[in-house]
Design a protein around this motif. Structure first.
Motif, PDB file in Angstrom:
ATOM      1  N   ASP A 230      51.880  24.073  72.769  1.00 42.41           N
ATOM      2  CA  ASP A 230      52.136  23.000  73.755  1.00 42.41           C
ATOM      3  C   ASP A 230      53.644  22.499  73.269  1.00 42.41           C
ATOM      4  O   ASP A 230      54.226  22.714  72.506  1.00 42.41           O
ATOM      5  N   LEU A 231      54.114  22.177  74.420  1.00 38.75           N
ATOM      6  CA  LEU A 231      55.550  22.059  74.329  1.00 38.75           C
ATOM      7  C   LEU A 231      55.696  20.422  73.728  1.00 38.75           C
ATOM      8  O   LEU A 231      56.715  20.142  72.958  1.00 38.75           O
ATOM      9  N   ASN A 232      55.328  19.485  74.581  1.00 37.20           N
ATOM     10  CA  ASN A 232      55.320  17.917  74.109  1.00 37.20           C
ATOM     11  C   ASN A 232      54.387  17.472  73.099  1.00 37.20           C
ATOM     12  O   ASN A 232      53.405  16.830  73.259  1.00 37.20           O
ATOM     13  N   MET A 233      54.785  17.775  72.064  1.00 36.09           N
ATOM     14  CA  MET A 233      53.836  17.380  70.940  1.00 36.09           C
ATOM     15  C   MET A 233      54.637  16.169  69.934  1.00 36.09           C
ATOM     16  O   MET A 233      55.801  16.134  69.804  1.00 36.09           O
ATOM     17  N   GLN A 234      53.756  15.327  69.447  1.00 39.84           N
ATOM     18  CA  GLN A 234      54.353  14.428  68.566  1.00 39.84           C
ATOM     19  C   GLN A 234      54.980  14.901  67.491  1.00 39.84           C
ATOM     20  O   GLN A 234      54.638  15.829  67.040  1.00 39.84           O
ATOM     21  N   GLY A 235      55.910  14.191  66.782  1.00 38.24           N
ATOM     22  CA  GLY A 235      56.362  14.865  65.555  1.00 38.24           C
ATOM     23  C   GLY A 235      57.311  15.937  65.807  1.00 38.24           C
ATOM     24  O   GLY A 235      58.178  16.094  66.771  1.00 38.24           O
ATOM     25  N   MET A 236      57.107  17.379  65.136  1.00 44.35           N
ATOM     26  CA  MET A 236      57.749  18.482  65.741  1.00 44.35           C
ATOM     27  C   MET A 236      57.344  18.960  66.990  1.00 44.35           C
ATOM     28  O   MET A 236      56.207  19.365  66.991  1.00 44.35           O
ATOM     29  N   ASP A 237      58.160  18.988  67.930  1.00 45.55           N
ATOM     30  CA  ASP A 237      57.905  19.374  69.306  1.00 45.55           C
ATOM     31  C   ASP A 237      57.365  21.078  69.559  1.00 45.55           C
ATOM     32  O   ASP A 237      57.792  21.659  68.571  1.00 45.55           O
ATOM     33  N   GLY A 238      57.072  21.325  70.400  1.00 44.45           N
ATOM     34  CA  GLY A 238      57.016  22.853  70.622  1.00 44.45           C
ATOM     35  C   GLY A 238      58.057  23.752  70.695  1.00 44.45           C
ATOM     36  O   GLY A 238      58.048  24.985  70.109  1.00 44.45           O
ATOM     37  N   LEU A 239      59.240  23.197  71.084  1.00 42.70           N
ATOM     38  CA  LEU A 239      60.366  23.986  70.945  1.00 42.70           C
ATOM     39  C   LEU A 239      60.904  24.178  69.660  1.00 42.70           C
ATOM     40  O   LEU A 239      61.280  25.445  69.123  1.00 42.70           O
ATOM     41  N   GLU A 240      60.698  23.164  68.894  1.00 46.18           N
ATOM     42  CA  GLU A 240      61.110  23.312  67.454  1.00 46.18           C
ATOM     43  C   GLU A 240      60.217  24.012  66.560  1.00 46.18           C
ATOM     44  O   GLU A 240      60.835  24.970  65.762  1.00 46.18           O
ATOM     45  N   THR A 241      58.899  23.916  66.886  1.00 45.90           N
ATOM     46  CA  THR A 241      57.986  24.757  66.192  1.00 45.90           C
ATOM     47  C   THR A 241      58.140  26.218  66.511  1.00 45.90           C
ATOM     48  O   THR A 241      58.029  27.131  65.620  1.00 45.90           O
ATOM     49  N   LEU A 242      58.394  26.662  67.849  1.00 47.87           N
ATOM     50  CA  LEU A 242      58.737  27.997  68.190  1.00 47.87           C
ATOM     51  C   LEU A 242      59.987  28.319  67.393  1.00 47.87           C
ATOM     52  O   LEU A 242      59.980  29.636  67.162  1.00 47.87           O
ATOM     53  N   LYS A 243      60.886  27.859  67.627  1.00 51.64           N
ATOM     54  CA  LYS A 243      62.416  28.223  66.548  1.00 51.64           C
ATOM     55  C   LYS A 243      61.813  28.743  65.322  1.00 51.64           C
ATOM     56  O   LYS A 243      62.217  29.497  64.970  1.00 51.64           O
ATOM     57  N   ARG A 244      61.240  27.622  64.684  1.00 50.72           N
ATOM     58  CA  ARG A 244      61.003  27.740  63.259  1.00 50.72           C
ATOM     59  C   ARG A 244      59.956  29.075  63.272  1.00 50.72           C
ATOM     60  O   ARG A 244      60.103  29.607  62.017  1.00 50.72           O
ATOM     61  N   MET A 245      58.963  29.376  63.867  1.00 52.50           N
ATOM     62  CA  MET A 245      58.374  30.335  63.921  1.00 52.50           C
ATOM     63  C   MET A 245      58.869  31.646  63.897  1.00 52.50           C
ATOM     64  O   MET A 245      58.680  32.588  62.957  1.00 52.50           O
ATOM     65  N   ARG A 246      59.654  31.650  64.837  1.00 59.10           N
ATOM     66  CA  ARG A 246      60.682  32.816  65.020  1.00 59.10           C
ATOM     67  C   ARG A 246      61.780  33.027  63.660  1.00 59.10           C
ATOM     68  O   ARG A 246      62.030  34.065  63.465  1.00 59.10           O
ATOM     69  N   ASP A 247      62.278  32.006  63.244  1.00 54.59           N
ATOM     70  CA  ASP A 247      62.997  32.009  62.114  1.00 54.59           C
ATOM     71  C   ASP A 247      62.300  32.518  60.875  1.00 54.59           C
ATOM     72  O   ASP A 247      62.828  33.218  59.995  1.00 54.59           O
ATOM     73  N   ASN A 248      61.021  32.128  60.964  1.00 52.62           N
ATOM     74  CA  ASN A 248      60.165  32.701  59.823  1.00 52.62           C
ATOM     75  C   ASN A 248      59.863  34.112  59.824  1.00 52.62           C
ATOM     76  O   ASN A 248      58.887  34.551  59.215  1.00 52.62           O
ATOM     77  N   GLY A 249      59.915  34.625  60.817  1.00 53.72           N
ATOM     78  CA  GLY A 249      59.798  36.317  61.396  1.00 53.72           C
ATOM     79  C   GLY A 249      58.250  36.249  61.787  1.00 53.72           C
ATOM     80  O   GLY A 249      57.849  37.342  61.725  1.00 53.72           O
ATOM     81  N   VAL A 250      57.671  35.298  62.386  1.00 52.85           N
ATOM     82  CA  VAL A 250      56.405  35.548  63.304  1.00 52.85           C
ATOM     83  C   VAL A 250      56.623  36.251  64.216  1.00 52.85           C
ATOM     84  O   VAL A 250      57.475  35.744  65.019  1.00 52.85           O
ATOM     85  N   THR A 251      55.824  37.562  64.384  1.00 52.97           N
ATOM     86  CA  THR A 251      56.030  38.280  65.438  1.00 52.97           C
ATOM     87  C   THR A 251      54.748  38.102  66.327  1.00 52.97           C
ATOM     88  O   THR A 251      54.768  38.937  67.581  1.00 52.97           O
ATOM     89  N   SER A 252      53.927  37.249  66.392  1.00 55.72           N
ATOM     90  CA  SER A 252      53.003  37.212  67.216  1.00 55.72           C
ATOM     91  C   SER A 252      53.617  36.675  68.528  1.00 55.72           C
ATOM     92  O   SER A 252      54.495  36.406  68.702  1.00 55.72           O
ATOM     93  N   ARG A 253      52.781  37.027  69.566  1.00 55.66           N
ATOM     94  CA  ARG A 253      53.218  36.697  70.992  1.00 55.66           C
ATOM     95  C   ARG A 253      53.052  35.043  71.050  1.00 55.66           C
ATOM     96  O   ARG A 253      52.057  34.423  70.813  1.00 55.66           O
ATOM     97  N   ILE A 254      54.285  34.395  71.642  1.00 50.78           N
ATOM     98  CA  ILE A 254      54.027  33.019  71.831  1.00 50.78           C
ATOM     99  C   ILE A 254      54.083  32.504  73.362  1.00 50.78           C
ATOM    100  O   ILE A 254      55.248  32.856  73.765  1.00 50.78           O
ATOM    101  N   VAL A 255      53.161  31.877  73.760  1.00 49.46           N
ATOM    102  CA  VAL A 255      53.197  31.391  75.010  1.00 49.46           C
ATOM    103  C   VAL A 255      53.303  29.951  75.241  1.00 49.46           C
ATOM    104  O   VAL A 255      52.428  29.074  74.458  1.00 49.46           O
ATOM    105  N   MET A 256      54.074  29.168  75.986  1.00 42.12           N
ATOM    106  CA  MET A 256      54.164  27.830  76.059  1.00 42.12           C
ATOM    107  C   MET A 256      53.092  27.445  77.143  1.00 42.12           C
ATOM    108  O   MET A 256      53.059  28.033  78.079  1.00 42.12           O
ATOM    109  N   LEU A 257      52.393  26.418  76.818  1.00 39.63           N
ATOM    110  CA  LEU A 257      51.372  25.818  77.832  1.00 39.63           C
ATOM    111  C   LEU A 257      52.045  24.492  77.959  1.00 39.63           C
ATOM    112  O   LEU A 257      51.569  23.701  77.069  1.00 39.63           O
TER     113      LEU A 257
END
Length: 214
Positions: free
Chosen positions: A58-85
């Motif tokens: 989800d994009l609009n979450m309380q606290g760390m939003d979806g975009l920040e979560t996405l960035k951090r996942m990719r920075d951490n090397g997560v290779t899962s497919r990630i789809v924003m809903l």
């Protein structure tokens, strides 16, 4: 290599939406929800721990939003497919999500059958976009800041082989089968080749590779 169900993680701060999505996904035999998270911090931990095939975020979450979560996942090397809903079809959100490594961008007002279809497509390695989003993105992805062709020379033969299969839209499982190696080995190669090319997602790598061949 087993034909186990594709693993999916749901990240949304609305319990009702997670429940509905989980029920929808459970209608498909080849899909399984392996984790649910209500915030970005938990999602970061679970993504690394479980390495799911697909993360629906989800994009609009309380606290760390979806975009920040996405960035951090990719920075951490997560290779899962990630789809924003999400409910947001703002151009800026779409472009930011894709350039930060999202493999798709779907709107929450989609018809449930269509949503399931898009989830299946994402698992197969295709980029998924709601219709309204496609045009916005087509323009944004033509940006010239992609790596230079010489960076291809820095890849090993195996990495280049995998990159070519990614460009054909193949998922890790299909690539593993094609090359007769394990899913885990494919994921390690994908992580390395993205790092070498300075790209944040398989979609960016595929688009770049396709442009090289033109």
């Amino acid at each position: 290599m087993s034909d186990s169900p594709a693993s999916i993680m749901l990240v949304d701060d609305h319990p009702l939406l997670r429940k509905g999505l989980k029920q929808l996904i459970s209608l498909e035999d080849g899909l399984e929800v392996v984790a649910e998270c209500s915030n970005g911090a938990d999602a970061l931990v679970k993504a690394e721990e479980l390495d799911p095939d697909l993360i629906i975020l989800d994009l609009n979450m309380q606290g760390m939003d979806g975009l920040e979560t996405l960035k951090r996942m990719r920075d951490n090397g997560v290779t899962s497919r990630i789809v924003m809903l999400t409910v947001s079809d703002a151009d800026e959100d779409v472009v930011t999500a894709i350039t930060n490594g999202a493999d798709g961008y779907l709107l929450k007002d989609m018809d449930p059958e269509m949503l399931l279809e898009q989830i299946q497509r994402a698992i197969e390695g295709k980029m998924v976009l709601s219709e309204a989003i496609t045009e916005v993105l087509a323009t944004a992805l033509r940006r010239p800041s992609a790596p230079t062709k010489s960076k291809l020379d820095g890849l090993t033969n195996r990495e280049r082989e995998i990159l070519e299969l990614i460009a054909k839209g193949m998922s890790n499982k299909v690539i593993a089968r094609e090359l007769d190696i394990s899913d885990g080995t494919v994921k390690v190669h994908v992580k390395h080749l993205l790092k070498k090319l300075g790209l944040r997602s398989r979609v960016e790598a595929a688009v770049w590779m396709v442009n090289q061949d033109q």
